[in-house]
Motif scaffolding. Structure first.
Motif, mmCIF file in Angstrom:
data_model
loop_
_atom_site.group_PDB
_atom_site.id
_atom_site.type_symbol
_atom_site.label_atom_id
_atom_site.label_comp_id
_atom_site.label_asym_id
_atom_site.label_seq_id
_atom_site.Cartn_x
_atom_site.Cartn_y
_atom_site.Cartn_z
ATOM 1 N N GLU A 115 -4.838 0.770 49.491
ATOM 2 C CA GLU A 115 -4.719 1.024 50.970
ATOM 3 C C GLU A 115 -5.767 2.440 51.601
ATOM 4 O O GLU A 115 -6.171 2.368 52.405
ATOM 5 C CB GLU A 115 -3.309 1.292 51.430
ATOM 6 C CG GLU A 115 -3.082 1.406 52.698
ATOM 7 C CD GLU A 115 -1.541 1.396 53.107
ATOM 8 O OE1 GLU A 115 -1.453 2.201 54.151
ATOM 9 O OE2 GLU A 115 -0.765 1.017 52.369
ATOM 10 N N GLU A 116 -5.784 3.278 50.503
ATOM 11 C CA GLU A 116 -6.492 4.357 50.975
ATOM 12 C C GLU A 116 -7.963 4.218 51.136
ATOM 13 O O GLU A 116 -8.797 4.653 52.003
ATOM 14 C CB GLU A 116 -6.354 5.541 49.758
ATOM 15 C CG GLU A 116 -4.817 6.215 49.604
ATOM 16 C CD GLU A 116 -4.042 5.217 48.776
ATOM 17 O OE1 GLU A 116 -4.585 4.214 47.959
ATOM 18 O OE2 GLU A 116 -2.965 5.418 48.955
ATOM 19 N N GLU A 117 -8.302 3.253 50.360
ATOM 20 C CA GLU A 117 -9.775 2.927 50.211
ATOM 21 C C GLU A 117 -10.404 1.952 51.391
ATOM 22 O O GLU A 117 -11.236 2.277 52.092
ATOM 23 C CB GLU A 117 -10.236 1.964 48.959
ATOM 24 C CG GLU A 117 -11.701 1.394 48.963
ATOM 25 C CD GLU A 117 -12.789 2.379 48.926
ATOM 26 O OE1 GLU A 117 -14.023 2.182 49.359
ATOM 27 O OE2 GLU A 117 -12.804 3.590 48.772
ATOM 28 N N LEU A 119 -8.527 2.342 54.369
ATOM 29 C CA LEU A 119 -8.471 3.586 55.321
ATOM 30 C C LEU A 119 -9.924 4.092 55.327
ATOM 31 O O LEU A 119 -10.495 4.366 56.412
ATOM 32 C CB LEU A 119 -7.305 4.284 55.266
ATOM 33 C CG LEU A 119 -7.372 5.382 56.140
ATOM 34 C CD1 LEU A 119 -6.795 4.538 57.599
ATOM 35 C CD2 LEU A 119 -5.991 6.291 55.959
ATOM 36 N N ARG A 120 -10.358 4.349 54.215
ATOM 37 C CA ARG A 120 -11.568 5.150 54.215
ATOM 38 C C ARG A 120 -12.536 4.057 54.792
ATOM 39 O O ARG A 120 -13.637 4.754 55.394
ATOM 40 C CB ARG A 120 -12.081 5.542 52.746
ATOM 41 C CG ARG A 120 -13.458 6.375 52.724
ATOM 42 C CD ARG A 120 -13.862 6.416 51.226
ATOM 43 N NE ARG A 120 -14.133 5.451 50.676
ATOM 44 C CZ ARG A 120 -15.453 4.662 50.784
ATOM 45 N NH1 ARG A 120 -16.133 5.095 51.731
ATOM 46 N NH2 ARG A 120 -15.489 3.405 50.181
ATOM 47 N N GLN A 123 -12.431 4.038 58.611
ATOM 48 C CA GLN A 123 -13.013 5.268 59.012
ATOM 49 C C GLN A 123 -14.425 5.365 59.149
ATOM 50 O O GLN A 123 -15.221 5.641 60.188
ATOM 51 C CB GLN A 123 -12.454 6.478 58.260
ATOM 52 C CG GLN A 123 -10.982 6.536 58.623
ATOM 53 C CD GLN A 123 -10.590 6.923 59.936
ATOM 54 O OE1 GLN A 123 -11.263 7.377 60.773
ATOM 55 N NE2 GLN A 123 -9.251 6.328 60.319
#
Length: 176
Positions: A115-117, A119-120, A123
């Motif tokens: 999920e962090e990837e 989100l990145r 962005q």
């Protein structure tokens, strides 16, 4: 179970659902309204009977949730054992449909990207979109500036030609 017409609190299957099942099962047969009502009442009573028996089986096994196995055991204990194979087939179909729905709803999980990837990456895409938007705005501003300069030059040129034309008229008047 009491008649559904006497007590508004009785639960029944929606009549439209029963009508649809009747039409799908017997497409070329006309069914009287009182027969449809009887089918609704029979279905409701059957569901009540099976669910009550399944609840008792569930309680005896000290469980709090009725499972499909409890329903199958209830069918057997009530003498509906001949339906069990078909019930198991329908249960398997329901599980397959539910699994497909879960898979479809968890497409993000199936991507294998944390999920962090995600989100990145989102962005980054937003930043690129903002940059493109700023570049477009800059180009539009430059085009407007060029158009304004051209308009000023055209106005100055027109003004100069008007002045030249009016001074020529004055020279012509002097000659007369």
């Amino acid at each position: 179970m009491a008649s559904s017409s006497g007590n508004d609190d009785d639960l029944t299957i929606p009549r439209a659902a029963i009508n649809k099942m009747i039409k799908e099962t017997l497409p070329n047969v006309r069914v009287a309204n009182d027969a449809r009502e009887l089918v609704v009442n029979c279905c409701t009573e059957f569901i009540h009977l099976i669910s009550s028996e399944a609840n008792e089986i569930c309680n005896k096994s000290e469980k709090k949730t009725i499972s499909p196995e409890h329903v199958i055991q209830a069918l057997e204990s009530l003498g509906f054992g001949s339906y069990i194979s078909e019930v198991k087939e329908v249960l398997q179909e329901c599980k397959t449909v539910a699994l497909k729905r879960r898979k479809a709803s968890s497409r993000l999980e199936n991507l294998g990207i944390p999920e962090e990837e995600l989100l990145r990456q989102q962005q980054e895409l937003f930043a690129k979109a903002r940059q493109q938007q700023a570049e477009l705005a800059q180009q539009e501003w430059l085009q407007m500036q060029q158009a304004a300069q051209q308009a000023q030059l055209a106005a100055a040129s027109a003004s100069a030609s008007n002045q030249a034309g009016s001074s020529q008229d004055e020279d012509d008047e002097d000659d007369i």
